[in-house]
Design a protein around this motif. Structure first.
Motif, PDB file in Angstrom:
ATOM      1  N   HIS A 156       8.259 -12.833  -0.132  1.00 43.95           N
ATOM      2  CA  HIS A 156       8.492 -11.425  -0.459  1.00 43.95           C
ATOM      3  C   HIS A 156       7.234 -10.780  -1.007  1.00 43.95           C
ATOM      4  O   HIS A 156       6.873  -9.660  -0.621  1.00 43.95           O
ATOM      5  CB  HIS A 156       9.627 -11.306  -1.483  1.00 43.95           C
ATOM      6  CG  HIS A 156       9.684  -9.974  -2.164  1.00 43.95           C
ATOM      7  ND1 HIS A 156       9.240  -9.779  -3.470  1.00 43.95           N
ATOM      8  CD2 HIS A 156      10.102  -8.766  -1.729  1.00 43.95           C
ATOM      9  CE1 HIS A 156       9.407  -8.512  -3.792  1.00 43.95           C
ATOM     10  NE2 HIS A 156       9.926  -7.886  -2.767  1.00 43.95           N
ATOM     11  N   ARG A 157       6.547 -11.444  -1.918  1.00 43.37           N
ATOM     12  CA  ARG A 157       5.335 -10.858  -2.506  1.00 43.37           C
ATOM     13  C   ARG A 157       4.268 -10.635  -1.435  1.00 43.37           C
ATOM     14  O   ARG A 157       3.588  -9.608  -1.419  1.00 43.37           O
ATOM     15  CB  ARG A 157       4.809 -11.767  -3.615  1.00 43.37           C
ATOM     16  CG  ARG A 157       5.684 -11.775  -4.863  1.00 43.37           C
ATOM     17  CD  ARG A 157       5.000 -12.487  -6.007  1.00 43.37           C
ATOM     18  NE  ARG A 157       4.907 -13.928  -5.777  1.00 43.37           N
ATOM     19  CZ  ARG A 157       5.853 -14.795  -6.119  1.00 43.37           C
ATOM     20  NH1 ARG A 157       6.971 -14.373  -6.675  1.00 43.37           N
ATOM     21  NH2 ARG A 157       5.689 -16.086  -5.891  1.00 43.37           N
ATOM     22  N   GLN A 158       4.131 -11.590  -0.548  1.00 48.14           N
ATOM     23  CA  GLN A 158       3.140 -11.478   0.528  1.00 48.14           C
ATOM     24  C   GLN A 158       3.484 -10.313   1.448  1.00 48.14           C
ATOM     25  O   GLN A 158       2.620  -9.493   1.786  1.00 48.14           O
ATOM     26  CB  GLN A 158       3.093 -12.788   1.304  1.00 48.14           C
ATOM     27  CG  GLN A 158       1.968 -12.888   2.319  1.00 48.14           C
ATOM     28  CD  GLN A 158       1.957 -14.258   2.976  1.00 48.14           C
ATOM     29  OE1 GLN A 158       2.996 -14.896   3.132  1.00 48.14           O
ATOM     30  NE2 GLN A 158       0.785 -14.715   3.370  1.00 48.14           N
ATOM     31  N   TYR A 159       4.730 -10.204   1.867  1.00 48.40           N
ATOM     32  CA  TYR A 159       5.157  -9.128   2.744  1.00 48.40           C
ATOM     33  C   TYR A 159       5.012  -7.776   2.065  1.00 48.40           C
ATOM     34  O   TYR A 159       4.567  -6.808   2.666  1.00 48.40           O
ATOM     35  CB  TYR A 159       6.620  -9.334   3.156  1.00 48.40           C
ATOM     36  CG  TYR A 159       6.819 -10.259   4.329  1.00 48.40           C
ATOM     37  CD1 TYR A 159       6.292 -11.544   4.316  1.00 48.40           C
ATOM     38  CD2 TYR A 159       7.544  -9.855   5.426  1.00 48.40           C
ATOM     39  CE1 TYR A 159       6.488 -12.398   5.378  1.00 48.40           C
ATOM     40  CE2 TYR A 159       7.744 -10.714   6.506  1.00 48.40           C
ATOM     41  CZ  TYR A 159       7.212 -11.977   6.467  1.00 48.40           C
ATOM     42  OH  TYR A 159       7.398 -12.820   7.524  1.00 48.40           O
ATOM     43  N   ARG A 160       5.441  -7.714   0.807  1.00 43.43           N
ATOM     44  CA  ARG A 160       5.403  -6.441   0.092  1.00 43.43           C
ATOM     45  C   ARG A 160       3.983  -5.908   0.000  1.00 43.43           C
ATOM     46  O   ARG A 160       3.740  -4.713   0.189  1.00 43.43           O
ATOM     47  CB  ARG A 160       5.991  -6.635  -1.311  1.00 43.43           C
ATOM     48  CG  ARG A 160       6.049  -5.368  -2.165  1.00 43.43           C
ATOM     49  CD  ARG A 160       6.333  -5.729  -3.601  1.00 43.43           C
ATOM     50  NE  ARG A 160       5.287  -6.604  -4.125  1.00 43.43           N
ATOM     51  CZ  ARG A 160       5.446  -7.410  -5.175  1.00 43.43           C
ATOM     52  NH1 ARG A 160       6.606  -7.471  -5.794  1.00 43.43           N
ATOM     53  NH2 ARG A 160       4.442  -8.177  -5.591  1.00 43.43           N
ATOM     54  N   ASP A 161       3.024  -6.788  -0.297  1.00 47.86           N
ATOM     55  CA  ASP A 161       1.637  -6.345  -0.434  1.00 47.86           C
ATOM     56  C   ASP A 161       1.104  -5.798   0.878  1.00 47.86           C
ATOM     57  O   ASP A 161       0.394  -4.776   0.904  1.00 47.86           O
ATOM     58  CB  ASP A 161       0.757  -7.502  -0.919  1.00 47.86           C
ATOM     59  CG  ASP A 161       1.068  -7.910  -2.358  1.00 47.86           C
ATOM     60  OD1 ASP A 161       1.733  -7.115  -3.057  1.00 47.86           O
ATOM     61  OD2 ASP A 161       0.674  -9.020  -2.755  1.00 47.86           O
ATOM     62  N   HIS A 162       1.419  -6.449   1.997  1.00 39.78           N
ATOM     63  CA  HIS A 162       0.974  -5.953   3.300  1.00 39.78           C
ATOM     64  C   HIS A 162       1.642  -4.610   3.623  1.00 39.78           C
ATOM     65  O   HIS A 162       0.994  -3.663   4.070  1.00 39.78           O
ATOM     66  CB  HIS A 162       1.315  -6.960   4.406  1.00 39.78           C
ATOM     67  CG  HIS A 162       0.455  -8.181   4.418  1.00 39.78           C
ATOM     68  ND1 HIS A 162      -0.916  -8.124   4.413  1.00 39.78           N
ATOM     69  CD2 HIS A 162       0.781  -9.504   4.437  1.00 39.78           C
ATOM     70  CE1 HIS A 162      -1.410  -9.354   4.436  1.00 39.78           C
ATOM     71  NE2 HIS A 162      -0.398 -10.204   4.450  1.00 39.78           N
ATOM     72  N   ALA A 163       2.939  -4.545   3.393  1.00 39.49           N
ATOM     73  CA  ALA A 163       3.695  -3.354   3.779  1.00 39.49           C
ATOM     74  C   ALA A 163       3.331  -2.150   2.929  1.00 39.49           C
ATOM     75  O   ALA A 163       3.304  -1.016   3.432  1.00 39.49           O
ATOM     76  CB  ALA A 163       5.186  -3.645   3.685  1.00 39.49           C
ATOM     77  N   ASP A 164       3.057  -2.371   1.650  1.00 44.80           N
ATOM     78  CA  ASP A 164       2.745  -1.253   0.753  1.00 44.80           C
ATOM     79  C   ASP A 164       1.531  -0.466   1.228  1.00 44.80           C
ATOM     80  O   ASP A 164       1.440   0.746   1.021  1.00 44.80           O
ATOM     81  CB  ASP A 164       2.508  -1.763  -0.673  1.00 44.80           C
ATOM     82  CG  ASP A 164       3.805  -2.048  -1.412  1.00 44.80           C
ATOM     83  OD1 ASP A 164       4.880  -1.690  -0.884  1.00 44.80           O
ATOM     84  OD2 ASP A 164       3.746  -2.636  -2.508  1.00 44.80           O
ATOM     85  N   ARG A 165       0.595  -1.140   1.867  1.00 44.95           N
ATOM     86  CA  ARG A 165      -0.623  -0.468   2.340  1.00 44.95           C
ATOM     87  C   ARG A 165      -0.314   0.603   3.372  1.00 44.95           C
ATOM     88  O   ARG A 165      -1.103   1.533   3.566  1.00 44.95           O
ATOM     89  CB  ARG A 165      -1.587  -1.495   2.933  1.00 44.95           C
ATOM     90  CG  ARG A 165      -2.147  -2.494   1.947  1.00 44.95           C
ATOM     91  CD  ARG A 165      -2.973  -3.533   2.657  1.00 44.95           C
ATOM     92  NE  ARG A 165      -4.002  -2.926   3.494  1.00 44.95           N
ATOM     93  CZ  ARG A 165      -4.595  -3.547   4.501  1.00 44.95           C
ATOM     94  NH1 ARG A 165      -4.223  -4.778   4.831  1.00 44.95           N
ATOM     95  NH2 ARG A 165      -5.524  -2.934   5.214  1.00 44.95           N
ATOM     96  N   PHE A 166       0.841   0.468   4.034  1.00 43.68           N
ATOM     97  CA  PHE A 166       1.188   1.408   5.098  1.00 43.68           C
ATOM     98  C   PHE A 166       2.432   2.228   4.767  1.00 43.68           C
ATOM     99  O   PHE A 166       3.017   2.863   5.643  1.00 43.68           O
ATOM    100  CB  PHE A 166       1.393   0.640   6.411  1.00 43.68           C
ATOM    101  CG  PHE A 166       0.161  -0.069   6.883  1.00 43.68           C
ATOM    102  CD1 PHE A 166      -0.798   0.594   7.628  1.00 43.68           C
ATOM    103  CD2 PHE A 166      -0.067  -1.397   6.539  1.00 43.68           C
ATOM    104  CE1 PHE A 166      -1.945  -0.049   8.044  1.00 43.68           C
ATOM    105  CE2 PHE A 166      -1.220  -2.058   6.949  1.00 43.68           C
ATOM    106  CZ  PHE A 166      -2.160  -1.377   7.704  1.00 43.68           C
ATOM    107  N   GLY A 167       2.822   2.216   3.511  1.00 44.86           N
ATOM    108  CA  GLY A 167       3.958   3.018   3.094  1.00 44.86           C
ATOM    109  C   GLY A 167       5.278   2.542   3.672  1.00 44.86           C
ATOM    110  O   GLY A 167       6.195   3.336   3.859  1.00 44.86           O
ATOM    111  N   ILE A 168       5.381   1.247   3.920  1.00 47.47           N
ATOM    112  CA  ILE A 168       6.593   0.676   4.505  1.00 47.47           C
ATOM    113  C   ILE A 168       7.398  -0.011   3.412  1.00 47.47           C
ATOM    114  O   ILE A 168       6.877  -0.886   2.699  1.00 47.47           O
ATOM    115  CB  ILE A 168       6.242  -0.323   5.612  1.00 47.47           C
ATOM    116  CG1 ILE A 168       5.533   0.405   6.754  1.00 47.47           C
ATOM    117  CG2 ILE A 168       7.485  -1.041   6.127  1.00 47.47           C
ATOM    118  CD1 ILE A 168       4.931  -0.522   7.770  1.00 47.47           C
ATOM    119  N   ARG A 169       8.652   0.390   3.274  1.00 47.70           N
ATOM    120  CA  ARG A 169       9.510  -0.238   2.270  1.00 47.70           C
ATOM    121  C   ARG A 169      10.243  -1.407   2.890  1.00 47.70           C
ATOM    122  O   ARG A 169      10.836  -1.288   3.962  1.00 47.70           O
ATOM    123  CB  ARG A 169      10.529   0.752   1.707  1.00 47.70           C
ATOM    124  CG  ARG A 169      11.455   0.120   0.666  1.00 47.70           C
ATOM    125  CD  ARG A 169      12.439   1.107   0.087  1.00 47.70           C
ATOM    126  NE  ARG A 169      13.363   0.452  -0.823  1.00 47.70           N
ATOM    127  CZ  ARG A 169      14.505  -0.127  -0.465  1.00 47.70           C
ATOM    128  NH1 ARG A 169      14.876  -0.093   0.812  1.00 47.70           N
ATOM    129  NH2 ARG A 169      15.296  -0.707  -1.352  1.00 47.70           N
TER     130      ARG A 169
END
Length: 319
Positions: free
Chosen positions: A188-201
């Protein structure tokens, strides 16, 4: 609406992809499931006799020809790469529409329409990347005009591999399936960090929860990202052993809590505003990244010219 299921291997993301697809189909909603995992198990998870169709990944040239349409910015299908965005003149598709691509590549499993990318086979070993097969899914989603009440559910590759291409930005909703373990929540932490860069929840779906301590662990680790959870399911085990029935309405026997969780997922999808500009903006951004990184050098062409300025599928009128 486009929905991705991601998670580490063994988390149950394929099972959740299948359950959610069957839940939608049982309600009578138009749904298309796509197996985008290197391990092609979605048809099996959907249950029932499979009516197979040719995989997308082995017919990329024909798919490019169809999607190119009369777009003047693309001189030939060979000039298209997996990230080529649509423009005026491109062939846009409706989910399960009356067109050559759907007629050829949509099969069924467990009563659910299904497209597959195809397996990573012996001829690919040492010479190909699985993402070349996933490129067909990326092109398809780039050229898809899906609206509210239409559902495209994609079972993505496991682990961080889901972020190895721009495909992860092509969805309205991304569900991350996580077990109540340290390994499960580390993803989850890995995915969240990648997704946050593109405004993806990313919304987390807890899976295989057996007790209150499991649920408390998930809440402590992922916080407000936890949308809902599924409990350990004898029905799922029976389904995996071929004993639960293959029709979509067999879900009526699924545990009440788990049926409720599937309803929560649908409510989250249906309440999500469609952002056409964001979807197309990310498609263009990742196309330009690929152009700079390798595509221009490999093709000897200026592929940035394929971008149609100010064009947004579904918003910009065709000529």
């Amino acid at each position: 609406m486009r929905i991705a299921f991601v998670g580490k291997g063994g988390s149950g993301k394929t099972t959740l992809s299948a359950l959610f697809s069957r839940h939608l189909a049982c309600s009578g909603a138009p749904v298309l499931a796509i197996d985008g995992d290197i391990n092609q198990h979605l048809a099996e998870a959907l249950g029932g006799e499979e009516e197979s169709a040719p995989p997308l990944g082995t017919h990329v040239p024909e798919i490019k020809r169809l999607l190119r349409g009369d777009n003047p910015r693309i001189p030939s299908p060979e000039a298209m790469i997996k990230t080529t965005p649509p423009g005026r003149g491109s062939r846009l598709l409706r989910p399960l529409g009356d067109d050559e691509l759907h007629a050829r590549h949509v099969g069924r499993a467990g009563g659910v329409p299904l497209m597959v990318t195809g397996e990573f086979d012996e001829s690919d070993l040492g010479v190909a990347c699985y993402h070349s097969k996933l490129g067909a899914v990326e092109l398809y989603l780039n050229h898809l005009l899906d609206g509210p009440g239409e559902y495209v559910v994609v079972d993505m590759t496991a682990g961080a591999d889901a972020f190895a291409s721009g495909l992860f930005t092509r969805f309205d909703v991304t569900f991350l399936v996580a077990e109540p373990t340290r390994k499960g929540v580390s993803v989850h932490r890995q995915y969240r960090d990648h997704a946050d860069r593109f405004g993806i929840r990313i919304a987390v779906v807890g899976n295989k929860v057996t007790c209150e301590d499991d649920l408390l662990f998930l809440k402590e680790q992922v916080g407000d990202d936890l949308l809902t959870h599924l409990v350990h399911s004898p029905w799922v085990r029976a389904a995996e052993q071929g004993r639960a029935g293959s029709r979509p309405d067999a879900l009526a026997s699924l545990e009440p809590h788990n049926r409720h969780a599937l309803g929560v997922l649908r409510e989250a999808v249906d309440s999500r505003p469609r952002d056409l500009d964001r979807l197309h903006r990310h498609a263009v951004e990742f196309h330009l990244r690929n152009v700079r990184a390798w595509a221009d050098a490999r093709t000897g062409e200026d592929l940035a010219a394929q971008v149609d300025p100010d064009y947004v599928p579904g918003r910009t009128a065709q000529p």
